[in-house]
Design an enzyme around this catalytic site. Structure first.
Site, PDB file in Angstrom:
ATOM      1  N   CYS A  86       1.093  -1.074  -0.220  1.00  0.00           N
ATOM      2  CA  CYS A  86       0.159  -0.322   0.181  1.00  0.00           C
ATOM      3  C   CYS A  86       1.321   1.354  -0.021  1.00  0.00           C
ATOM      4  O   CYS A  86       1.037   2.312  -0.856  1.00  0.00           O
ATOM      5  CB  CYS A  86      -1.157  -0.059   1.380  1.00  0.00           C
ATOM      6  SG  CYS A  86      -1.382   1.972   1.373  1.00  0.00           S
ATOM      7  N   CYS A 100      -1.686   1.567  -3.673  1.00  0.00           N
ATOM      8  CA  CYS A 100      -2.797   2.499  -2.550  1.00  0.00           C
ATOM      9  C   CYS A 100      -2.219   4.061  -2.992  1.00  0.00           C
ATOM     10  O   CYS A 100      -2.221   5.238  -3.565  1.00  0.00           O
ATOM     11  CB  CYS A 100      -3.625   1.745  -1.374  1.00  0.00           C
ATOM     12  SG  CYS A 100      -3.624   1.029  -0.864  1.00  0.00           S
ATOM     13  N   LYS A 142      -0.804   5.090  -5.876  1.00  0.00           N
ATOM     14  CA  LYS A 142      -1.160   5.345  -7.455  1.00  0.00           C
ATOM     15  C   LYS A 142      -2.606   6.534  -6.730  1.00  0.00           C
ATOM     16  O   LYS A 142      -2.957   7.014  -7.722  1.00  0.00           O
ATOM     17  CB  LYS A 142      -2.015   3.878  -7.209  1.00  0.00           C
ATOM     18  CG  LYS A 142      -3.481   3.622  -7.970  1.00  0.00           C
ATOM     19  CD  LYS A 142      -4.581   3.971  -7.797  1.00  0.00           C
ATOM     20  CE  LYS A 142      -5.491   3.504  -6.107  1.00  0.00           C
ATOM     21  NZ  LYS A 142      -6.069   2.366  -5.978  1.00  0.00           N
ATOM     22  N   TYR A 178      -9.269  -4.078 -11.074  1.00  0.00           N
ATOM     23  CA  TYR A 178      -8.117  -2.258 -10.968  1.00  0.00           C
ATOM     24  C   TYR A 178      -7.488  -1.814 -10.733  1.00  0.00           C
ATOM     25  O   TYR A 178      -7.503  -0.491 -11.269  1.00  0.00           O
ATOM     26  CB  TYR A 178      -9.082  -1.900  -9.757  1.00  0.00           C
ATOM     27  CG  TYR A 178      -8.672  -2.696  -8.302  1.00  0.00           C
ATOM     28  CD1 TYR A 178      -7.782  -1.398  -7.922  1.00  0.00           C
ATOM     29  CD2 TYR A 178      -8.643  -3.478  -7.437  1.00  0.00           C
ATOM     30  CE1 TYR A 178      -6.900  -1.743  -6.537  1.00  0.00           C
ATOM     31  CE2 TYR A 178      -8.132  -4.072  -6.639  1.00  0.00           C
ATOM     32  CZ  TYR A 178      -6.984  -3.260  -5.838  1.00  0.00           C
ATOM     33  OH  TYR A 178      -5.862  -2.945  -4.971  1.00  0.00           O
ATOM     34  N   GLU A 212      -6.991   1.392 -13.038  1.00  0.00           N
ATOM     35  CA  GLU A 212      -6.317   2.628 -12.960  1.00  0.00           C
ATOM     36  C   GLU A 212      -5.272   3.814 -13.088  1.00  0.00           C
ATOM     37  O   GLU A 212      -4.720   4.471 -13.630  1.00  0.00           O
ATOM     38  CB  GLU A 212      -6.108   2.808 -11.120  1.00  0.00           C
ATOM     39  CG  GLU A 212      -7.278   2.086 -10.326  1.00  0.00           C
ATOM     40  CD  GLU A 212      -6.692   1.750  -8.786  1.00  0.00           C
ATOM     41  OE1 GLU A 212      -8.035   2.150  -8.359  1.00  0.00           O
ATOM     42  OE2 GLU A 212      -5.723   1.248  -8.579  1.00  0.00           O
ATOM     43  N   HIS A 215     -27.478  20.423  -0.674  1.00  0.00           N
ATOM     44  CA  HIS A 215     -26.845  20.681  -1.966  1.00  0.00           C
ATOM     45  C   HIS A 215     -25.701  21.952  -2.638  1.00  0.00           C
ATOM     46  O   HIS A 215     -25.787  22.230  -2.035  1.00  0.00           O
ATOM     47  CB  HIS A 215     -29.243  21.083  -2.534  1.00  0.00           C
ATOM     48  CG  HIS A 215     -28.792  22.205  -4.178  1.00  0.00           C
ATOM     49  ND1 HIS A 215     -28.881  20.679  -4.922  1.00  0.00           N
ATOM     50  CD2 HIS A 215     -28.965  22.602  -4.235  1.00  0.00           C
ATOM     51  CE1 HIS A 215     -29.330  21.095  -5.903  1.00  0.00           C
ATOM     52  NE2 HIS A 215     -29.377  22.825  -5.922  1.00  0.00           N
ATOM     53  N   GLU A 243     -25.249  14.125  -3.029  1.00  0.00           N
ATOM     54  CA  GLU A 243     -26.986  14.161  -3.027  1.00  0.00           C
ATOM     55  C   GLU A 243     -28.206  13.677  -4.091  1.00  0.00           C
ATOM     56  O   GLU A 243     -29.231  12.721  -4.267  1.00  0.00           O
ATOM     57  CB  GLU A 243     -27.765  15.150  -2.940  1.00  0.00           C
ATOM     58  CG  GLU A 243     -27.585  16.469  -4.203  1.00  0.00           C
ATOM     59  CD  GLU A 243     -28.543  17.230  -4.608  1.00  0.00           C
ATOM     60  OE1 GLU A 243     -28.926  18.100  -3.745  1.00  0.00           O
ATOM     61  OE2 GLU A 243     -27.678  17.882  -5.322  1.00  0.00           O
TER      62      GLU A 243
END
Ligand code: FAD
Ligand code: NA7
Length: 526
Positions: A78, A83, A86, A220, A224, A501, A506
């Site tokens: 990681c 992670c 990346k 992934y 990515e 909003h 939302e």
């Protein structure tokens, strides 16, 4: 080394080489309470938690250099090659695109496309990684965890041999052993791949800019990397053998790939690499084949192009053999090579545990490894009986258009509950901020949200939430909390919530169109 003793002696090996050997003792006697093999996300969390609970702990971490020679410090995948680099490169790509967008918001930006200085990005990313490596070492020291930069191998059920870079072997005894050794990239068995291709273990420390790049594999990791390389301005192509993002919701996976194509990645569907050759000028000549032989191309679906870099992201696997598991009868899965564990993370041998990516059937994610490691230590040293809950684990794919999800894909929900019991609420929406720059127009219609529900009486119970759009991870994290509510999450709970909003999140609480209604799910306006 704090509160440990090392007794040394010398051994002549069969080859006649003299090796320094020794036995490492904990402060309390000849055994550590816990030895963790693997100083990545799971192993470090487990070791620190155990030490905090008063256990005598040692951690072994050792990085076998990649085929291309890349190596790194303490912290595991990681921190060093996963992670963190990346996400930083993904963010760098988003910033570049943000600079372009900013012209529509009144900023005077001369260049059509700002130029990336790869060496500067690399030094920023690597500088941050080095600080994390250092931080991990300091934390172990502060907690009195013994750290050995050595490769661990089980000799018997309570003894580990630790081989360091100088070839010295130390024996370490432990009452409990945790395997947290993670996985490494697999390289496809085709001519030239091992010699000339790089993996994600090399990408984040490439000295030269990658240039025109071919990414092979649609996990992934592949998507990515292809996404941020395109965003950073590199001419990037992607080979997809069958389906993208196997295991993820396929409606979402298809939209991600469509968006990547609109974003500039050249995607070759149903394609497998055949060979990679280095040309005299250093570039790589790649031949690939369409899995449907009737496609066009050179001949019978064969294609060819020249690239500066070929990145293979064709899956990951553990190196269980190097751990000496057979010698102590720790069982592994025949296909994946991963360690078989029960719900308490215990292997087929008592007192030997496995957590994180190396454990069979566990989601390969950093927070999963960390939580599993902490809970295991609390069970071992803190009188806890709390096991890891592997359900409803949220995740995000950091493609240019991010995808966050929690719970079941449509495919898994149908499999589990039957299609007649599934209802889906969905909407295509336009993120406000992206409606302004004209360059974004062709990507607007890819933003999609759906909740996968099981019909239950007058309400529907949400079993999966899927969000494609900006900051997907930030959006999904909160919904993941709601999904863990006792009794589950009724759809009415989502739709009765007031939105914030104007946000993209939302749009989840505004969902009202069901798939079964057959209505067009495109929503616009407030
Ligand atoms: P690791 O972190 O892999 O650590 C294992 C350590 O053990 C390594 O340092 C290894 O060198 C060492 N080791 C192995 N064998 C031995 C031995 N015999 N002796 C001593 N040491 C040994 N996850 C996310 O949650 N979010 C993301 O965005 C994300 N992005 C990723 C991007 C990429 C490109 C990749 C490759 C992975 C990504 N992951 C992500 C997955 C994440 O990195 C892993 O799930 C996580 O690191 C697993 O932790 P672990 O402790 O099981 O193993
Ligand atoms: P995965 O999920 O194992 O995927 C590997 C990808 O690479 C996948 O798209 C494969 O296609 C592709 N692949 C594998 N071998 C080849 C060859 N020889 N040629 C072309 N393409 C190939 O990848 P990861 O290990 O990175 O993902 C780890 C976990 O992340 C995974 O378990 C998920 O939980 C998430 P395929 O689909 O097999 O046709």
């Amino acid at each position: 080394m704090s509160r440990t003793w090392l007794h040394r002696w010398q051994l002549k090996t069969a080859a006649g080489v003299t090796r320094i050997c020794g036995r490492l003792f904990s402060a309390n006697g000849d055994r550590y309470d816990l030895v963790v093999i693997g100083g990545g996300s799971g192993g470090l969390a487990c070791a620190k938690e155990a030490a905090g609970l008063g256990a005598q702990v040692a951690v072994l971490d050792y990085v076998v250099p990649s085929v291309q020679g890349s190596s790194w410090g303490l912290g595991g995948t990681c921190v060093n090659v996963g992670c963190i680099p990346k996400k930083l490169m993904h963010h760098a790509a988003l910033l570049g695109e943000g600079i372009r967008d900013s012209r529509s918001y009144g900023w005077k930006v001369e260049e059509e496309r700002p130029e990336l200085v790869w060496s500067q990005l690399l030094s920023t990313v690597q500088g941050h990684i080095k600080s994390l490596n250092w931080g991990h070492r300091v934390q172990l020291k502060d907690k009195n965890v013994t750290y050995l930069n050595a490769k661990g191998k089980l000799l018997d059920r309570h003894t580990i041999s630790a081989l360091n870079m100088k070839g010295e072997v130390t024996e370490v005894k432990a009452s409990n052993i945790v395997l947290a050794t993670g996985t490494r990239p697999k390289i496809p068995d085709i001519p030239g791949a091992a010699e000339h291709c790089i993996t994600s273990d090399d990408l984040f420390m490439l000295r030269k800019p990658p240039g025109k790049t071919l990414v092979v594999g649609a996990s992934y990791v592949g998507l990515e990397c292809a996404g941020f390389l395109t965003g950073l301005g590199f001419d990037t192509s992607l080979l997809i053998r069958s389906i993208p993002l196997r295991g993820f919701d396929q409606d979402m996976a298809r939209l991600i790939v469509r968006n990547m194509e609109r974003h500039g990645t050249v995607v070759h569907h149903n394609s497998i690499p055949v060979k990679v050759e280095r040309l005299d000028d250093g570039r790589l000549d790649v031949v690939w084949q369409h899995t449907n032989q009737n496609e066009g191309g050179l001949e019978r679906g064969v294609f060819q192009d020249v690239f500066d870099t070929v990145l293979v992201a064709t899956g990951r696997g553990p190196d269980s053999k190097a751990l000496g598991l057979d010698a102590v009868s720790v069982e592994t899965d025949v296909e994946s090579g991963k360690v078989i564990v029960d719900e308490r993370d215990e292997t087929t041998v008592p007192h030997i545990f496995c957590i994180g990516d190396a454990a069979d059937g566990r989601p390969e994610l950093t927070p999963v490894a960390i939580k599993a490691g902490k809970l295991l230590s609390r069970r071992l040293f803190g009188n806890s009986t709390h096991n890891m809950d592997y359900n409803n684990i949220p995740t995000t794919v950091f493609t240019p258009m991010e995808y966050g999800c929690v719970g079941l894909s449509t495919e898994k929900a149908i499999n589990q509950f039957g299609s007649e019991n599934i209802e889906t609420y969905h909407a295509f929406y336009h993120p406000l901020e992206l409606t302004i720059p004209p360059e974004r127009e062709n990507q607007l219609e890819d933003h999609y949200i759906k909740t996968v529900c099981v019909r239950e009486g007058n309400d529907d119970r949400v079993v999966g939430i899927h969000f494609l759009g900006p900051n997907a991870g930030e959006v999904i994290q909160g919904f993941a909390v709601a999904m863990r509510a006792p009794g589950g999450l009724p759809m009415s709970q989502i739709t009765s919530t007031i939105g914030i909003h104007p946000t993209n999140a939302e749009e989840v609480v505004k969902l009202y169109i069901t798939k079964s209604s057959g209505r067009d799910p495109v929503v616009t306006g407030c």
